[in-house]
Design an enzyme around this catalytic site. Structure first.
Site, PDB file in Angstrom:
ATOM      1  N   LYS A  33       4.715   5.025 -37.215  1.00 31.58           N
ATOM      2  CA  LYS A  33       5.543   3.923 -36.344  1.00 31.58           C
ATOM      3  C   LYS A  33       4.443   3.373 -35.890  1.00 31.58           C
ATOM      4  O   LYS A  33       3.261   3.635 -35.448  1.00 31.58           O
ATOM      5  CB  LYS A  33       6.099   4.859 -35.456  1.00 31.58           C
ATOM      6  CG  LYS A  33       7.178   3.997 -34.504  1.00 31.58           C
ATOM      7  CD  LYS A  33       8.136   4.880 -33.647  1.00 31.58           C
ATOM      8  CE  LYS A  33       8.708   3.976 -32.639  1.00 31.58           C
ATOM      9  NZ  LYS A  33       9.694   5.002 -31.660  1.00 31.58           N
ATOM     10  N   SER A 107      14.751   3.816 -31.858  1.00 30.26           N
ATOM     11  CA  SER A 107      13.716   2.649 -32.026  1.00 30.26           C
ATOM     12  C   SER A 107      12.933   2.945 -33.159  1.00 30.26           C
ATOM     13  O   SER A 107      12.204   1.834 -33.683  1.00 30.26           O
ATOM     14  CB  SER A 107      12.773   2.522 -30.655  1.00 30.26           C
ATOM     15  OG  SER A 107      11.693   3.573 -30.628  1.00 30.26           O
ATOM     16  N   SER A 131      14.902   8.268 -30.136  1.00 27.56           N
ATOM     17  CA  SER A 131      14.397   7.229 -31.411  1.00 27.56           C
ATOM     18  C   SER A 131      13.876   7.792 -32.754  1.00 27.56           C
ATOM     19  O   SER A 131      13.644   7.087 -33.733  1.00 27.56           O
ATOM     20  CB  SER A 131      13.219   6.432 -30.762  1.00 27.56           C
ATOM     21  OG  SER A 131      13.296   5.562 -29.651  1.00 27.56           O
TER      22      SER A 131
END
Lengths: 428, 429
Positions: A33, A107, A131
């Site tokens: 990420k 997210s 997330s």
């Protein structure tokens, strides 16, 4: 990678990678990420203010994966600093591989899409309030958020330090377990990370908390009831219970996370890394203000609210109280889960269309986290796994257990996977 | 009048408070890393040596220490602060509720806390430079109660505090930074960021005078923050109200609560108390001793070595001579020789010092008791008024001793014993 071209083509459409490692090997691939540092690769955490920030070091989890022979293939897109539930609060918006008009969740949007389109791949992602669970559910992959403090956060660009947890997404619990054993464990660079033994205390009871079942989409509710029936058939005992206090989780979460976020975002002032200004003739306050203009709307909202809730005149009423709520809720949930897992749908809605999600008012958007926030706020380990497909879109359920009983979750999902086949549209 | 202080001193650890960077680099921006630069992704890791220093100071200042200590973020924007927040302490500081003992009173210590130093700002004519070598250097902030009542006390307090820190291994050559709180009447005025002791005492003097002036004219003293201007020797209003400060403190979530385990700490040394014991009082003699030992551990060693075995004045003489010639590293055997020489009344010249160091025997005029007696009697005979004066003024005794000792290069102590004997026998000249 043999299929690098194909991956790049698909990425043009689905926007899951913000950077691709062209020289990566084919086997044992992992993505990271974009709020987690990989030495030599730009880390923007979805924000314009970090444009050009190339960290001079690897995050501990990245270093540990590489040491075990895993190959880093790319950085995955995300909501700016993790502020969002749909992956739309950023300049590059990931698309759901099951329906490209729909969001991938957030997210960790890119991580979930990458996992849904790549085989033999592990996504290192991160969750503050949901997330990992959220996009894993929308994209039909397994998303695992470990107990707070079991995986080092060194190299993670902070959202809210007391809530941030690095976790994993994959297509099976087995792959997650392997990677989890590599990245977890004490790290001198992260004081909050401990060497606690991870347990595998299996539960035969599943608890459904009434309050969490309010406001859930009818279709999801029906399919979730079917899941519970199926699990009963597998030998689990389902119990319903009430926990009024759980309603306090969302306000407490947003207060703590925004308070911490507003301090973490204070460092972006435009002269040390990331976005650089030349306006050195300006007074420093004006200089900083100009540098910080590029924060997105959601980031600005959280800076303002976060600064407010920790200001001297209201701190007791908001920030301090929220800390108490967190501690109390952790106790109540742990008590509830002595001999049971807590189970719920992962998300109250199906993945919305991208333009719908972008127009959702903040409070409604925050309410979408009602199911993922309780375990995230309290640092409890949880996993989201696909259990159904409604109108071609995957649906996920979320299982929660007590601190450090992480293996039990993966064990549960492993058993589930024996009776249920996950579907994928791409296998690059 | 009430004066309170917030003193900032650098803790002499080899590495910074939250990373492994050295605290002693010269070339600007050469001792920096992602942590002390606050790079995104980095996290602080606590330097335990800094905690130990802080605990030693806490104990030396008689502070109470809790079972655990924790940190907070103090948020404000300034170019020297890489993270735009400083990691410091608030409720669970290292120590609280202690004191420093001065000659006549105790000055309360409210709190002792650990924090990181910001970077150094270097202002030039048209531009400003930032040196991040200092960013993350461990600082100790010592906050006093407003117990200081005069400039003399202020000076005495600061020196006693520095002496305690010096003996715990702090580098007192580094300038201390302090904030002064002064209230002559009711209003409390803060004078911020005063560097160095001289400026501190001067700033206090000027601020006290300013407030006394206003007070005597029955004018209002404004509670405010001021700064000290070294050039004009005045304090100036900083035009900011104290209540405007809003740091939005939250717990530092990257550092867990640190459990303090009972450990053997460095033993504190209180030079003021030692000097008072050695001198047997608080007069000029104590001051002389204190001046020698306050910031000089070797001098203290020499005093402790000779204490009780040689007269205090001889020790003072020898230490002063060694100071003068930069020779305090002398071995104890040689030091003892020098003490013997001094006790015999022989002045220690550079030559004598060299002789002792080389092991050459120094001629101490060994004077026989008979010679001393003869000289004493001769002086008394020649100055027949002395005995009469002695009855009124006992100081005459010392005059005779001094005179004889000087003439014969004899040990004054011995001379005084012989003189006492002679007088007791009723010698009348």
């Amino acid at each position: 990678m043999k299929n690098l071209g194909e991956i790049k083509d698909l990425n043009q459409r689905l926007h899951f990678f913000s950077a691709i490692n062209d020289s990566a090997k084919d086997a044992a691939r992992f993505s990271v990420k974009d709020n987690i540092c990989v030495k030599g690769f730009e880390a923007r955490a979805g924000s314009k203010i970090l444009s050009g920030y190339v960290p001079p070091f690897d995050a501990t989890c990245v270093e540990r994966m590489a040491k075990k022979g895993y190959n880093f293939i790319g950085k995955t897109v995300m909501d700016e600093f993790g502020f969002g539930s749909f992956g739309v609060n950023t300049d590059v918006q990931a698309r759901n591989p099951f329906d490209e008009k729909r969001v991938a969740g957030g997210s960790s949007s890119g991580a979930a899409v990458a996992t849904a389109v790549l085989k033999d791949h592990i996504a290192i992602s991160e969750s503050t309030g949901g997330s990992i669970s959220n996009p894993a559910s929308f994209c039909g992959v397994v998303g695992f958020t470990p107990t707070y403090g079991t995986v080092s956060r060194y190299g993670l660009i902070d959202y809210a330090n007391s809530l941030d947890k690095i976790g994993l997404m994959a297509r099976s619990s087995e792959e997650i377990r392997k990677a989890f054993d590599i990245i977890r464990g004490a790290d001198r660079y992260d004081t909050t990370c401990t060497e606690n033994g991870i347990t595998d205390s299996k539960k035969k009871k599943l608890v459904v908390i009434d309050q969490l079942m309010h406001g859930i989409d009818d279709g999801i509710l029906a399919s979730f009831e079917a899941l519970l029936a199926k699990l009963e058939g597998m030998g689990y005992k389902v119990e319903r219970t009430s926990l009024d206090f759980i309603d306090k989780a969302i306000p407490a979460y947003y207060i703590i996370s925004m308070a911490e976020a507003s301090t973490n975002l204070a460092k972006y002032t435009g002269y040390k890394y990331g976005r650089q200004l030349d306006a050195f003739t300006k007074k420093y306050n004006e200089f900083f203000t100009e540098a910080r203009e590029v924060f997105g709307m959601e980031a600005k909202r959280r800076i303002v609210l976060g600064t407010f809730v920790r200001s001297a005149s209201v701190k007791e009423r908001y920030y301090t109280k929220a800390l108490k709520v967190r501690a109390l809720l952790a106790n109540k949930l742990s008590e509830l889960m002595k001999d049971a897992f807590v189970i719920s749908p992962t998300m109250p809605i199906m993945a919305p269309k991208i333009d719908e999600a972008a127009e959702l008012p903040p409070l409604q958007a925050y309410a979408m986290d009602s199911l993922t926030i309780p375990p995230n706020l309290t640092g409890l380990p949880h996993v989201s796994f696909p259990y159904d497909y409604l109108k071609g879109m995957p649906v996920g359920a979320q299982l929660v257990t007590t601190h450090f009983n992480d293996y039990a979750l993966l064990d549960f999902v492993g058993k589930w996977e024996k009776s249920f086949d996950y579907k994928f549209k791409y296998n690059l | 009048m009430k004066i309170g202080l917030e003193v900032h001193v650098a803790i002499p650890t080899k590495s910074k408070l939250f990373c492994a960077c050295s605290t002693s680099a010269d070339e600007p921006n050469s001792s920096i890393c992602p942590i002390c630069m606050g790079f995104p992704g980095s996290k602080p890791m606590l330097n335990k040596a800094a905690i130990e220093y802080a605990l030693s100071v806490s104990a030396a200042l008689h502070c109470k220490t809790g079972k655990a200590t924790s940190f907070v973020r103090k948020v404000y924007f300034y170019p020297d602060l890489p993270k735009s927040y400083q990691i410091t302490q608030l409720q669970d500081a290292i120590g609280f509720g202690g004191y420093v003992e001065l000659e006549k009173k105790k000055i309360g210590i409210r709190r002792i806390q650990l924090e990181e130093d910001p970077a150094k700002i270097i202002r030039e004519d048209n531009y400003t430079l930032i040196d991040f070598n200092r960013s993350g250097v461990p600082l100790l902030e010592i906050v006093t109660e407003p117990d200081i009542a005069s400039q003399d006390e202020l000076r005495e307090f600061v020196n006693e505090l520095r002496s305690i820190l010096y003996y715990l291994g702090f580098d007192i050559e580094r300038e201390i930074k302090a904030d002064l709180n002064i209230s002559v009447a009711d209003a409390r005025v803060e004078v911020k960021n005063v560097n160095g002791i001289r400026n501190l005492v001067d700033a206090a003097q000027h601020e006290i005078r300013r407030q006394e002036d206003l007070h005597s004219k029955k004018q209002k003293i404004v509670a405010e923050t001021r700064s000290y201007n070294e050039k004009t020797l005045r304090t100036e209003s900083s035009r900011e109200k104290e209540s405007d400060e809003e740091y939005g403190f939250i717990y530092e979530p990257d550092l867990t609560v640190y459990q303090i385990k009972p450990k053997k700490l460095a033993k504190p040394i209180y030079a003021g108390i030692i000097a008072r014991e050695l001198a047997g009082g608080t007069g000029q003699l104590k001051k002389t001793v204190l001046d020698l030992i306050q910031f000089d551990s070797r001098a203290l060693e020499l005093f402790e070595h000779a204490r009780g075995k040689w007269p205090l004045q001889s020790i003072i003489n020898v230490v002063e001579v060694l100071n003068k010639y930069g020779a305090k590293d002398i071995g104890m055997a040689h030091f003892e020789k020098l003490l013997d020489v001094a006790r015999a009344g022989t002045p220690i010249s550079k030559q004598v010092l060299e002789q002792v160091k080389k092991g050459v025997k120094v001629e101490i005029s060994e004077v026989s008791s008979a010679e001393v007696d003869r000289e004493i009697k001769e002086i008394i005979r020649k100055n027949s008024h002395l005995l009469k004066e002695y009855e009124k003024n006992p100081k005459v005794f010392n005059f005779i001793v001094g005179d004889v000792a000087k003439k014969l290069k004899a040990n004054p102590k011995e001379v005084s014993e012989r003189l006492r004997g002679i007088l007791e026998k009723g010698f009348k000249g």
